[in-house]
Motif scaffolding. Sequence first.
Motif, PDB file in Angstrom:
ATOM      1  N   ASN A 168       0.824  -1.206   0.000  1.00 21.87           N
ATOM      2  CA  ASN A 168       0.000   0.000   0.000  1.00 21.87           C
ATOM      3  C   ASN A 168       0.858   1.255   0.000  1.00 21.87           C
ATOM      4  O   ASN A 168       0.413   2.310  -0.452  1.00 21.87           O
ATOM      5  N   THR A 169       2.071   1.172   0.503  1.00 23.69           N
ATOM      6  CA  THR A 169       2.999   2.291   0.409  1.00 23.69           C
ATOM      7  C   THR A 169       3.697   2.285  -0.953  1.00 23.69           C
ATOM      8  O   THR A 169       3.984   3.343  -1.518  1.00 23.69           O
ATOM      9  N   GLY A 215       2.270   1.242  -3.660  1.00 27.52           N
ATOM     10  CA  GLY A 215       1.259   1.708  -4.597  1.00 27.52           C
ATOM     11  C   GLY A 215       0.723   0.641  -5.525  1.00 27.52           C
ATOM     12  O   GLY A 215       0.443   0.904  -6.699  1.00 27.52           O
ATOM     13  N   ARG A 262       0.056   7.755  -5.555  1.00 28.65           N
ATOM     14  CA  ARG A 262       0.430   7.033  -4.335  1.00 28.65           C
ATOM     15  C   ARG A 262       0.429   7.978  -3.133  1.00 28.65           C
ATOM     16  O   ARG A 262       0.830   9.135  -3.227  1.00 28.65           O
ATOM     17  N   TRP A 263      -0.003   7.440  -1.968  1.00 27.76           N
ATOM     18  CA  TRP A 263      -0.234   8.319  -0.822  1.00 27.76           C
ATOM     19  C   TRP A 263       0.996   9.101  -0.351  1.00 27.76           C
ATOM     20  O   TRP A 263       0.847  10.274   0.052  1.00 27.76           O
ATOM     21  N   HIS A 285      -5.911  -3.690  -0.791  1.00 25.99           N
ATOM     22  CA  HIS A 285      -5.190  -2.495  -1.220  1.00 25.99           C
ATOM     23  C   HIS A 285      -6.092  -1.265  -1.377  1.00 25.99           C
ATOM     24  O   HIS A 285      -7.268  -1.374  -1.707  1.00 25.99           O
ATOM     25  N   PHE A 286      -5.476  -0.097  -1.184  1.00 24.37           N
ATOM     26  CA  PHE A 286      -6.155   1.168  -1.430  1.00 24.37           C
ATOM     27  C   PHE A 286      -6.479   1.289  -2.922  1.00 24.37           C
ATOM     28  O   PHE A 286      -5.699   0.867  -3.774  1.00 24.37           O
ATOM     29  N   ARG A 344      -7.497   4.408  -5.875  1.00 22.60           N
ATOM     30  CA  ARG A 344      -6.968   5.762  -6.076  1.00 22.60           C
ATOM     31  C   ARG A 344      -7.509   6.738  -5.027  1.00 22.60           C
ATOM     32  O   ARG A 344      -6.766   7.554  -4.478  1.00 22.60           O
ATOM     33  N   HIS A 359      -5.818   6.219  -1.667  1.00 21.76           N
ATOM     34  CA  HIS A 359      -4.499   6.849  -1.604  1.00 21.76           C
ATOM     35  C   HIS A 359      -4.624   8.349  -1.368  1.00 21.76           C
ATOM     36  O   HIS A 359      -3.883   8.927  -0.554  1.00 21.76           O
ATOM     37  N   GLY A 393      -3.310   9.972   2.022  1.00 23.36           N
ATOM     38  CA  GLY A 393      -2.237  10.949   1.855  1.00 23.36           C
ATOM     39  C   GLY A 393      -2.590  12.287   2.470  1.00 23.36           C
ATOM     40  O   GLY A 393      -1.747  12.941   3.111  1.00 23.36           O
TER      41      GLY A 393
END
Length: 219
Positions: A11-12, A14, A28-29, A194-195, A197, A200, A204
């Motif tokens: 998740n980091t 992306g 990506r966040w 997963h996130f 869009r 993210h 973020g």
Amino acid sequence: MKTILCYGDSNTWGFNYETLERFPYGVRWPNVMQKILGDNFRVIEEGLNGRTTALDDPNDDCPEARNGLKYLNPCIRSHYPIDLMIFMLGTNDLKADLFTTVDDIARNMERLIELSRKELDARQGYEPKILLAAPTAIGTSIERSMFCNEFNGKKSIPLSAELEETLFKTSERLFCYFLNAGEITKPNEVDAIHFNREGHRLFGEAAAQKVREIFAQSF
């Protein structure tokens, strides 16, 4: 300028569940956070698909590569001075083949935090601030997900939900800042992990706000 190291998993990194590739820069966040924070901050992405807190992955061709504890020291040495470490790990520790518990994950997270403080204090003369982010709980659609067998289906759902509270208690005990991704966004309905869009973007933005609070006295 303040330097922030984002140390996490897919998740980091992306991971895009639709293409099985990576979301572009800007989606990506950590990049969302960077744009909001501006030139007073430097945000470093250190995400890796499948990264655990401190466990080798026996199904990987290089099992130790996924071990967050083993890579942390060289990672820190590559990027210091570092003012803030953001940790968001734990989901991959719940994989069926790793045979771990939520308490084990919390103990391993403590090892990551202690190593960060010790290593950076020795190298730069001060400890970093630590933001511990609990990942989102695994979604109910995991039973239909490509990751179903890997995460032992719905058995992983209550464990991932329990992890949020356990990591919060860990952050309090170790005097860390805390952010709960599960209160900000949810995993997508396709793979349940997963996130998307929007996730993210939301995370973020929330992370940027938290960073501003953490460093409020610096401006």
